[in-house]
Motif scaffolding. Structure first.
Motif, PDB file in Angstrom:
ATOM      1  N   VAL A   1       0.918  -1.090  -0.017  1.00 47.52           N
ATOM      2  CA  VAL A   1      -0.441   0.070  -0.177  1.00 47.52           C
ATOM      3  C   VAL A   1       0.803   1.245   0.094  1.00 47.52           C
ATOM      4  N   ILE A   2       1.749   1.534   1.076  1.00 44.71           N
ATOM      5  CA  ILE A   2       2.523   2.177   0.700  1.00 44.71           C
ATOM      6  C   ILE A   2       3.948   2.303  -0.787  1.00 44.71           C
ATOM      7  N   GLY A   3       3.868   1.463  -1.373  1.00 43.56           N
ATOM      8  CA  GLY A   3       4.492   0.990  -2.446  1.00 43.56           C
ATOM      9  C   GLY A   3       3.419   2.008  -3.675  1.00 43.56           C
ATOM     10  N   TRP A   4       2.157   1.689  -3.491  1.00 42.12           N
ATOM     11  CA  TRP A   4       0.803   2.297  -4.286  1.00 42.12           C
ATOM     12  C   TRP A   4       1.134   3.885  -3.941  1.00 42.12           C
ATOM     13  N   LEU A   5       0.788   3.635  -2.736  1.00 41.99           N
ATOM     14  CA  LEU A   5       1.065   5.534  -2.423  1.00 41.99           C
ATOM     15  C   LEU A   5       2.204   6.657  -2.968  1.00 41.99           C
ATOM     16  N   LEU A   6       2.616   5.775  -3.115  1.00 40.89           N
ATOM     17  CA  LEU A   6       4.356   7.002  -3.333  1.00 40.89           C
ATOM     18  C   LEU A   6       4.213   6.103  -4.838  1.00 40.89           C
TER      19      LEU A   6
ATOM     20  N   THR B   1      11.971  20.959 -10.571  1.00 44.87           N
ATOM     21  CA  THR B   1      11.894  22.135 -10.310  1.00 44.87           C
ATOM     22  C   THR B   1      13.270  21.571  -9.911  1.00 44.87           C
ATOM     23  N   LEU B   2      14.255  20.020  -9.280  1.00 43.90           N
ATOM     24  CA  LEU B   2      15.082  20.113  -9.170  1.00 43.90           C
ATOM     25  C   LEU B   2      15.623  19.083 -10.005  1.00 43.90           C
ATOM     26  N   GLY B   3      14.364  18.369 -10.953  1.00 43.72           N
ATOM     27  CA  GLY B   3      14.926  17.500 -12.132  1.00 43.72           C
ATOM     28  C   GLY B   3      15.060  16.434 -11.229  1.00 43.72           C
ATOM     29  N   LEU B   4      14.817  15.793 -10.622  1.00 48.17           N
ATOM     30  CA  LEU B   4      14.561  14.304  -9.569  1.00 48.17           C
ATOM     31  C   LEU B   4      13.425  13.588 -10.101  1.00 48.17           C
ATOM     32  N   THR B   5      13.715  12.341 -10.804  1.00 44.19           N
ATOM     33  CA  THR B   5      12.482  11.399 -10.239  1.00 44.19           C
ATOM     34  C   THR B   5      13.088  10.266  -9.773  1.00 44.19           C
ATOM     35  N   PHE B   6      11.765   9.449  -9.828  1.00 39.79           N
ATOM     36  CA  PHE B   6      11.633   8.677  -8.891  1.00 39.79           C
ATOM     37  C   PHE B   6      11.582   6.875  -9.756  1.00 39.79           C
ATOM     38  N   MET B   7      11.225   7.011 -10.955  1.00 40.13           N
ATOM     39  CA  MET B   7      10.217   6.526 -11.287  1.00 40.13           C
ATOM     40  C   MET B   7      11.076   5.133 -11.567  1.00 40.13           C
ATOM     41  N   PHE B   8      10.991   3.385 -11.439  1.00 39.52           N
ATOM     42  CA  PHE B   8      12.489   3.214 -11.883  1.00 39.52           C
ATOM     43  C   PHE B   8      13.757   3.294 -11.580  1.00 39.52           C
ATOM     44  N   ARG B   9      14.250   4.282 -10.848  1.00 36.94           N
ATOM     45  CA  ARG B   9      15.290   4.455 -10.265  1.00 36.94           C
ATOM     46  C   ARG B   9      16.003   4.166  -8.943  1.00 36.94           C
ATOM     47  N   TRP B  10      16.761   3.830  -8.906  1.00 39.69           N
ATOM     48  CA  TRP B  10      17.122   3.967  -7.428  1.00 39.69           C
ATOM     49  C   TRP B  10      17.076   4.529  -6.735  1.00 39.69           C
ATOM     50  N   THR B  11      17.094   5.954  -7.008  1.00 42.24           N
ATOM     51  CA  THR B  11      16.624   7.161  -6.089  1.00 42.24           C
ATOM     52  C   THR B  11      14.943   6.880  -5.541  1.00 42.24           C
ATOM     53  N   GLY B  12      14.061   5.996  -6.336  1.00 44.17           N
ATOM     54  CA  GLY B  12      12.847   6.058  -5.400  1.00 44.17           C
ATOM     55  C   GLY B  12      13.135   4.757  -4.997  1.00 44.17           C
ATOM     56  N   ALA B  13      14.195   3.796  -5.195  1.00 41.81           N
ATOM     57  CA  ALA B  13      13.752   2.995  -4.011  1.00 41.81           C
ATOM     58  C   ALA B  13      14.626   3.224  -2.489  1.00 41.81           C
ATOM     59  N   ALA B  14      15.409   4.183  -2.336  1.00 41.32           N
ATOM     60  CA  ALA B  14      15.949   5.553  -1.876  1.00 41.32           C
ATOM     61  C   ALA B  14      14.772   5.504  -0.779  1.00 41.32           C
TER      62      ALA B  14
ATOM     63  N   PHE C   1       6.780   0.355  -5.799  1.00 43.38           N
ATOM     64  CA  PHE C   1       7.188   1.690  -6.422  1.00 43.38           C
ATOM     65  C   PHE C   1       7.828   1.430  -7.771  1.00 43.38           C
ATOM     66  N   VAL C   2       9.142   0.570  -7.672  1.00 45.54           N
ATOM     67  CA  VAL C   2      10.044   1.369  -9.292  1.00 45.54           C
ATOM     68  C   VAL C   2      10.739  -0.204  -9.402  1.00 45.54           C
ATOM     69  N   ALA C   3       9.469  -1.145  -9.243  1.00 45.24           N
ATOM     70  CA  ALA C   3       9.773  -2.716  -9.335  1.00 45.24           C
ATOM     71  C   ALA C   3      11.391  -3.234  -9.198  1.00 45.24           C
ATOM     72  N   SER C   4      11.698  -4.031  -9.672  1.00 40.95           N
ATOM     73  CA  SER C   4      12.880  -5.288  -9.529  1.00 40.95           C
ATOM     74  C   SER C   4      14.146  -4.706 -11.052  1.00 40.95           C
ATOM     75  N   ILE C   5      14.797  -4.061 -11.092  1.00 42.33           N
ATOM     76  CA  ILE C   5      15.262  -3.481 -12.410  1.00 42.33           C
ATOM     77  C   ILE C   5      16.621  -3.927 -11.912  1.00 42.33           C
ATOM     78  N   PRO C   6      17.297  -4.963 -12.693  1.00 43.70           N
ATOM     79  CA  PRO C   6      18.338  -5.892 -11.984  1.00 43.70           C
ATOM     80  C   PRO C   6      19.711  -3.984 -11.993  1.00 43.70           C
ATOM     81  N   GLY C   7      20.845  -4.019 -11.295  1.00 45.80           N
ATOM     82  CA  GLY C   7      21.799  -2.910 -11.526  1.00 45.80           C
ATOM     83  C   GLY C   7      21.319  -1.607 -11.504  1.00 45.80           C
TER      84      GLY C   7
END
Lengths: 236, 213
Positions: A62-67, A84-97, A171-177
């Motif tokens: 549910v948290i993942g879905w809300l994110l 504003t910051l050029g910061l994206t989360f989708m399918f990226r390690w920043t989203g995992a963080a 939220f960001v799936a399981s993408i190797p690397g």
């Protein structure tokens, strides 16, 4: 090292990076929330307390879905940060963080709050009568006395975020690397026939990291308690 | 020329359901706030130090108004220059004796400092303790350091809350002699809270009874 393959070391390195960034981002917010909850009385306090603890009891999916709703490509927070910051989360390690940070927040707030509540506010009063304004008092008395608790919260939150699974994979799936941290990699290896050996190796690394973090955290908490007691041997 | 009062106090506050009020003016020297425990003596010290806000009233120390509910004056504790020696001592556990002593001295404006660290250390005989951690001090040693810390913050007056209560009989005599010397040699006005008649008779030049009055 012969224990792990280069790919597996990569997974460990990614996990450590994700957790470290999650903790750095989470710490200021966790400390501010802990301080509010420990030191202030305000309307809505119980609601805030409950909100902070929500990730502890909600299904992580549910948290993942809300994110996804908030920080996804079309989510309001996601669009704002991208513009504003050029910061994206989708399918990226920043989203995992981000997912790790949210899931670790309640644990960190709890530990830091306990350490703040253990601080004798009479010491802060003493500092004020000696000429310290509220900020100097905070930085010279409150923060140093809270430091073991802060570190304990940081280490415990770090351990928690190393184990984060459900919110991350939603939220960001399981993408190797990119987003495949230790637990996600273990899960992926479990799906592969003959992946048992890899599962065992990665699980072993997980156990070592978590155990180390718990021992470190407990040691820090105890040191903090000793330090507090040390301040008043005569009165008690 | 008549000197201005050391303390001119007229305050009232509700603590839970108990009303606490005090109204007195004191000459320089040592004034004892004398009364049984629970009479609100510490509450009065906390109001003078700025740690507790009175519901109404006026507090003037050495001629300066620190609090006046009618005029809307309420200085924060750090601006009041009231040295406070607490009953429970309250040395900072994470700082060595030296840093405890110098905590207020470093914060005080140079013009406010009327005594140097060397003078305080000699006066209190605590030269051997400087590198010790507070937890390793005996009760008497800790009380000396706490007094030194208050003196070095450049106070205009000293507030002392039962400073002998955590000490054994032998140490009590020592600290009482010290308090007399602060009163006489340093000429610092002192407001001294106690419930012990013998202590008050020996130290105080003025007595303000509290409670049952």
């Amino acid at each position: 090292m012969t224990l792990l393959s280069p790919e597996e070391w990569g997974i460990v390195a990614l996990s450590l990076r994700v957790s470290a960034v999650a903790m750095l981002g989470c710490l200021p917010l966790a400390f501010a929330l802990a301080w509010l909850l420990a030191r202030r009385r305000f309307p809505g306090m119980i609601l805030l307390d409950a909100l902070v603890h929500l990730p502890l009891v909600l299904p992580p999916v549910v948290i993942g879905w809300l994110l996804l709703l908030a920080f996804g490509t079309h989510g309001p927070a996601g669009r704002l940060l991208a513009d504003t910051l050029g910061l994206t989360f989708m399918f990226r390690w920043t989203g995992a963080a981000l997912a790790s940070a949210v899931m670790a927040l309640p644990l960190m707030v709890r530990v830091i709050r306990l350490s703040l509540e253990a601080i004798d506010s009479r010491l802060e009063d003493a500092a004020r009568t000696l000429g310290a304004g509220p900020w100097r008092c905070f930085f010279s008395i409150t923060l140093p006395l809270a430091r073991p608790g802060l570190l304990a919260g940081l280490v415990l939150g770090f351990a928690r975020s190393l184990g984060e699974f459900g919110a991350t994979i939603t939220f960001v799936a399981s993408i190797p690397g990119e987003t495949q941290t230790l637990p996600l990699a273990i899960f992926a290896a479990l799906q592969v026939p003959g992946g048992d050996a890899e599962v065992a190796r990665l699980a072993f690394v997980s156990i070592v990291l978590s155990l180390g973090a718990l021992v470190a955290s407990e040691t820090l908490v105890r040191r903090g308690i000793d330090r507090q007691r040390a301040g008043r041997p005569h009165a008690l | 020329m008549p000197s201005e009062p050391a303390f001119a106090i007229d305050v009232a506050v509700m603590r839970g359901t108990t009303p606490i009020a005090a109204c007195f003016t004191t000459p320089p020297g040592l004034t004892a706030l004398f009364g049984h425990s629970g009479a609100g003596k510490t509450t009065v010290l906390n109001m003078i130090a700025g740690l507790l806000r009175p519901d109404r009233g006026r507090i003037a120390v050495a001629g300066e108004v620190l609090f006046d509910s009618a005029a809307g004056i309420n200085l924060p504790p750090e601006a009041r220059a009231c040295g406070y020696v607490f009953q429970d001592i309250r040395l900072f556990p994470h700082r060595r004796v030296r840093d405890n002593l110098l905590y207020g001295w470093r914060l005080a404006q140079p013009a406010r400092r009327w005594i140097t660290p060397t003078e305080v250390i000699d006066f209190l005989g605590i030269g051997d303790l400087l590198d010790r951690a507070p937890r390793t001090l005996s009760g008497g040693e800790a009380q000396r350091v706490a007094i030194g810390r208050a003196l070095l913050s450049g106070p205009r007056v000293l507030l002392m809350d039962e400073p002998l209560s955590s000490l054994d009989a032998a140490r009590r005599g020592e600290i009482m002699t010290l308090i007399e010397r602060i009163r006489d040699e340093l000429q610092l006005p002192i407001l001294y809270v106690s419930h012990d008649r013998a202590e008050v008779e020996r130290l105080a030049q003025t007595v303000v009874p509290m409670g049952d009055s």
